[in-house]
Design a protein around this motif. Structure first.
Motif, PDB file in Angstrom:
ATOM      1  N   GLY A 185      75.148  60.580  28.386  1.00 60.99           N
ATOM      2  CA  GLY A 185      75.595  61.895  27.952  1.00 60.99           C
ATOM      3  C   GLY A 185      74.628  62.532  26.971  1.00 60.99           C
ATOM      4  O   GLY A 185      74.334  63.736  27.048  1.00 60.99           O
ATOM      5  N   PHE A 186      74.117  61.731  26.044  1.00 63.49           N
ATOM      6  CA  PHE A 186      73.181  62.265  25.048  1.00 63.49           C
ATOM      7  C   PHE A 186      71.867  62.662  25.709  1.00 63.49           C
ATOM      8  O   PHE A 186      71.320  63.740  25.437  1.00 63.49           O
ATOM      9  N   ASP A 187      71.359  61.817  26.585  1.00 64.57           N
ATOM     10  CA  ASP A 187      70.084  62.115  27.236  1.00 64.57           C
ATOM     11  C   ASP A 187      70.157  63.375  28.093  1.00 64.57           C
ATOM     12  O   ASP A 187      69.157  64.094  28.236  1.00 64.57           O
ATOM     13  N   ALA A 188      71.328  63.658  28.660  1.00 63.29           N
ATOM     14  CA  ALA A 188      71.475  64.812  29.548  1.00 63.29           C
ATOM     15  C   ALA A 188      71.821  66.103  28.812  1.00 63.29           C
ATOM     16  O   ALA A 188      71.822  67.177  29.420  1.00 63.29           O
ATOM     17  N   ALA A 189      72.098  66.027  27.519  1.00 66.14           N
ATOM     18  CA  ALA A 189      72.543  67.202  26.770  1.00 66.14           C
ATOM     19  C   ALA A 189      71.424  68.233  26.633  1.00 66.14           C
ATOM     20  O   ALA A 189      70.244  67.888  26.495  1.00 66.14           O
ATOM     21  N   GLU A 190      71.800  69.498  26.648  1.00 67.33           N
ATOM     22  CA  GLU A 190      70.823  70.580  26.505  1.00 67.33           C
ATOM     23  C   GLU A 190      70.243  70.634  25.093  1.00 67.33           C
ATOM     24  O   GLU A 190      69.072  70.955  24.890  1.00 67.33           O
ATOM     25  N   VAL A 191      71.093  70.349  24.103  1.00 71.38           N
ATOM     26  CA  VAL A 191      70.659  70.348  22.701  1.00 71.38           C
ATOM     27  C   VAL A 191      70.931  68.962  22.147  1.00 71.38           C
ATOM     28  O   VAL A 191      72.044  68.438  22.282  1.00 71.38           O
ATOM     29  N   LEU A 202      80.269  70.038  22.199  1.00 71.86           N
ATOM     30  CA  LEU A 202      79.773  68.672  22.135  1.00 71.86           C
ATOM     31  C   LEU A 202      79.937  67.959  23.470  1.00 71.86           C
ATOM     32  O   LEU A 202      80.986  68.038  24.113  1.00 71.86           O
ATOM     33  N   VAL A 203      78.890  67.233  23.855  1.00 74.71           N
ATOM     34  CA  VAL A 203      78.912  66.395  25.042  1.00 74.71           C
ATOM     35  C   VAL A 203      78.915  64.923  24.635  1.00 74.71           C
ATOM     36  O   VAL A 203      79.643  64.109  25.190  1.00 74.71           O
ATOM     37  N   ALA A 204      78.100  64.585  23.625  1.00 77.03           N
ATOM     38  CA  ALA A 204      77.980  63.198  23.182  1.00 77.03           C
ATOM     39  C   ALA A 204      77.853  63.161  21.661  1.00 77.03           C
ATOM     40  O   ALA A 204      77.119  63.970  21.072  1.00 77.03           O
ATOM     41  N   VAL A 205      78.577  62.237  21.057  1.00 81.15           N
ATOM     42  CA  VAL A 205      78.539  62.060  19.601  1.00 81.15           C
ATOM     43  C   VAL A 205      78.305  60.585  19.311  1.00 81.15           C
ATOM     44  O   VAL A 205      79.050  59.721  19.790  1.00 81.15           O
TER      45      VAL A 205
END
Length: 693
Positions: free
Chosen positions: A157-163, A288-291
């Motif tokens: 999820g973190f790797d795919a996030a736009e920001v 938020l996508v990944a925290v």
């Protein structure tokens, strides 16, 4: 008759406190009382090789000098933190290694300085660093949270996030520093131990003392009717309580022992320093996508205490992918302990600061970003919150603070040398409940008496419980009395974890209801001996389903910063909170403002400056350890929104003693960034960190 709950009322003990009639732990009369003075270790690690008490015993009035070679024996395996004067080991600087008992406090202090100790010194390690190879995964984090939590696939999820943001925040050690230091008066009567103690819960203190001294619990009584603050540092038994009892048994007379201010820095607990890595992945709109929240902290060689730093992040904002971890390392330092909103206070600084950085990266208003990530479902358990009024706090706070006209550009507002900025942070704290017992009695003269072993540490709990009793009994207020703060009363848990009033009020309500039922069923007047009922909420509390229960809030702050010197002045703080049904608006507002002020102190002033050469804090007094005082504190305003939650307890009450500090430091640090454009990720915000470039 007007309802008592929900109305302002002066504290019942207010007159006694302002006139000095209220007695604290070392103020109770005792015949033949002696005084004790602690002798702390002056090394960080090693053993006591020799104790020379000759000069100390020669001081007029000295009755005894206790140390590991002659002190009364305690039962081992009960509590390592207070198992003192039993062996020559030294685990941290400031550890109690001897105790002088004398007829006067002056003689005890003089003699303590004459005790000569020779040590076998060993190398010590006291520095918390991210590269320490001693970090390990504890079985759980305090008090019983899972060490790590993973939902979804954080890495993907973190790797795919736009920001994406990958940030590190640091907080130093903090010290509770209540007005009344840790203090006890102990005396033995016919084989029974009676202790007047500055404690946040006399029941657990009694139980530990009983085990340490090999006594049945009924042979120990602990009394804490008035306590001059605690902030978590007085939860459960502390070293001065055990040493006072030990000394009283040895000299066969009552003994008083109050720690000096310097002696309260470390040996009785402190908030651990933290190193926190926050990773946020979001879309370009700030959702938020990944925290990820990875927390590092320290503990001692004596006891494992793993601060629950990342638990805050597990429940605050929506994210399909979440990972939080805790790692701890053992150092040659005192054991950290609870301090107001443990874990949630440093954890909120990191996450709420990171959210401000995300808002800047996404060009989204910081209030709006938090609203976009609000959720009715607990991200960790997947269950609906019993109530969640975070959005109401944010929107009402923004209105009251006049947030809307804010220009988000850093350094946009200035007047002469001063730069102005505003900041916001969300906050939360668990709404916990524990079983309790209470009694209620109807007396022949028409009055009532309610008794419960609650502890009022300055919060106004005594008054709030009395208000609950007045309403439940339907009696004139002047006909209801309440007694608290004594282990001889019906059992109740500690004043901590924001669960005091929430738990105790339930028991008081049920006792009063049961008494009213008995009175309604009885024929004739109240008998000469009165009519008494005692009720426990054990079964009701045990039957509660496991659900996510939290209080919420929104913190706002405005600062000005001198662009030439870096001086920071907080101009105003405003908080709006959702803390359940309000019992006493006066004492609630006091608690919230107190927490917010403590958060200001954390943001700008407080830092335990540790001297690693000697293994101790260099600023171990209130001259060097700067706690915010009147001149530092601006207009502080606290409000609340309707939030009664009967899923927490029948009265809909949530705790409010800790949430006021949560998020406050982040709001101020965010305001400093808005004013200056400088992001401070290591507290406190000091001049040197702002004078860059």
């Amino acid at each position: 008759m007007s309802a008592a709950v929900g109305r302002r009322h002066t504290r019942l003990e207010a007159y006694d406190k302002v006139t000095g009639a209220a007695r604290y732990a070392t103020e109770y009369p005792a015949d033949g009382v002696a005084y004790a003075w602690l002798v702390p270790a002056t090394i960080a690690r090693g053993t006591v090789a020799e104790v020379d008490t000759t000069a100390a015993l020669a001081v007029d009035g000295v009755l005894a000098v206790l140390h590991h070679g002659n002190a009364p024996r305690l039962v081992p395996g009960v509590d390592a933190e207070v198992f003192r004067l039993q062996d020559p080991s030294v685990h941290f600087r400031g550890q109690a290694v001897a105790l002088v008992v004398a007829q006067t406090s002056e003689a005890a202090r003089e003699a303590a300085g004459l005790v000569r100790l020779r040590y076998d010194v060993q190398p010590h390690h006291t520095r918390l660093t991210a590269g320490d190879d001693g970090f390990y995964r504890p079985d759980h984090v305090n008090p019983s949270y899972p060490t790590d939590v993973l939902t979804g696939d954080f890495d993907a999820g973190f790797d795919a996030a736009e920001v994406r943001l990958d940030l590190t925040y640091r907080t130093p050690s903090y010290h509770n520093s209540p007005m009344e230091p840790h203090a006890s008066t102990a005396q033995w009567r016919d084989g029974c131990l009676v202790v007047h103690d500055s404690s946040q819960g006399s029941g657990p203190v009694r139980d530990v003392l009983a085990r340490l001294f090999g006594l049945p619990p009924e042979s120990v009584r602990t009394i804490s009717r008035h306590v001059g603050g605690g902030f978590g540092g007085k939860l459960y038994v502390k070293v001065q309580t055990v040493l006072a009892a030990m000394a009283a048994r040895h000299v066969d007379r009552p003994v008083r022992l109050a720690l000096t201010r310097q002696q309260t820095f470390g040996p009785v607990g402190y908030r651990t320093p933290t190193i926190q890595r926050i990773r946020l992945g979001a879309d370009r709109d700030g959702r938020l996508v990944a925290v990820g929240h990875d927390a590092l902290s320290q503990t001692s060689q004596v006891t494992e205490f793993a601060e629950q730093t990342a638990v805050y992040t597990r429940h605050m904002y929506a994210a399909p992918h979440l990972r939080s971890t805790h790692r701890v390392t053992r150092l040659d330092v005192p054991t950290p302990f609870w301090m107001r909103a443990p874990g949630f206070t440093p954890g909120s600084f990191a996450l709420e600061s990171a959210l401000d950085e995300l808002a800047s990266a996404c060009r989204v208003d910081p209030v709006e970003l938090r609203l976009r990530n609000d959720t009715p479902i607990d991200p960790t358990s997947g269950q609906p919150f019993t109530s969640r009024n975070l959005a109401a706090c944010l929107t009402d706070g923004a209105r009251r603070f006049d947030w809307a006209p804010r220009d988000p550009t850093p350094r946009a507002r200035r007047s002469g040398r001063w730069l102005f900025g505003t900041g916001v942070a969300g906050c939360t704290y668990p709404a916990r409940v524990r079983p309790a017992a209470a009694s209620a009695a109807a007396l022949p003269d028409g009055s009532f008496e309610v008794r419960i072993n609650a502890t009022d540490i300055g919060t106004g709990a005594r008054t709030a419980l009395w208000q609950v009793a007045v309403d439940a009994l339907g009696a004139p207020p002047d006909q209801v009395r309440i007694e608290v703060g004594d282990s001889a009363l019906p059992a109740a848990d500690v004043a901590g974890g924001s669960m005091g009033l929430t738990s105790w009020s339930w028991a008081v309500l049920r006792a009063c209801e049961r008494l009213c039922d008995r009175l309604g069923a009885a024929s004739g007047p109240v008998p000469a001996g009165g009519l008494l009922v005692e009720v426990s909420t054990d079964e009701e509390v045990a039957a509660q389903p496991t659900l996510p229960r939290f209080a919420y809030g929104a913190q706002f702050a405005e600062v000005r910063v001198d662009q030439e010197t870096g001086e920071v002045r907080v101009l105003r703080q405003l908080g709006v909170f959702a803390v359940g049904r309000v019992v006493n608006p006066s004492t609630l507002r006091s608690q919230l403002i107190g927490g917010m002020t403590m958060g200001l102190s954390m943001a700008l002033h407080e830092v335990g400056a540790f001297d690693h050469r000697y293994g101790t804090w260099a600023n171990h007094d209130l001259a060097g350890y700067h706690v915010s005082s009147n001149a530092d504190v601006p207009a502080v305003r606290a409000y609340w929104v309707p939030d009664a939650d009967v899923a927490v307890n029948p009265l809909g009450i949530k705790g409010a003693g800790e949430i006021g500090i949560v998020g406050a430091a982040a709001a101020i640090a965010n305001a400093v960034h808005h004013a200056t454009g400088v992001r401070v990720r290591e507290l406190p915000v000091t001049l040197d960190k702002l004078l860059v470039g």
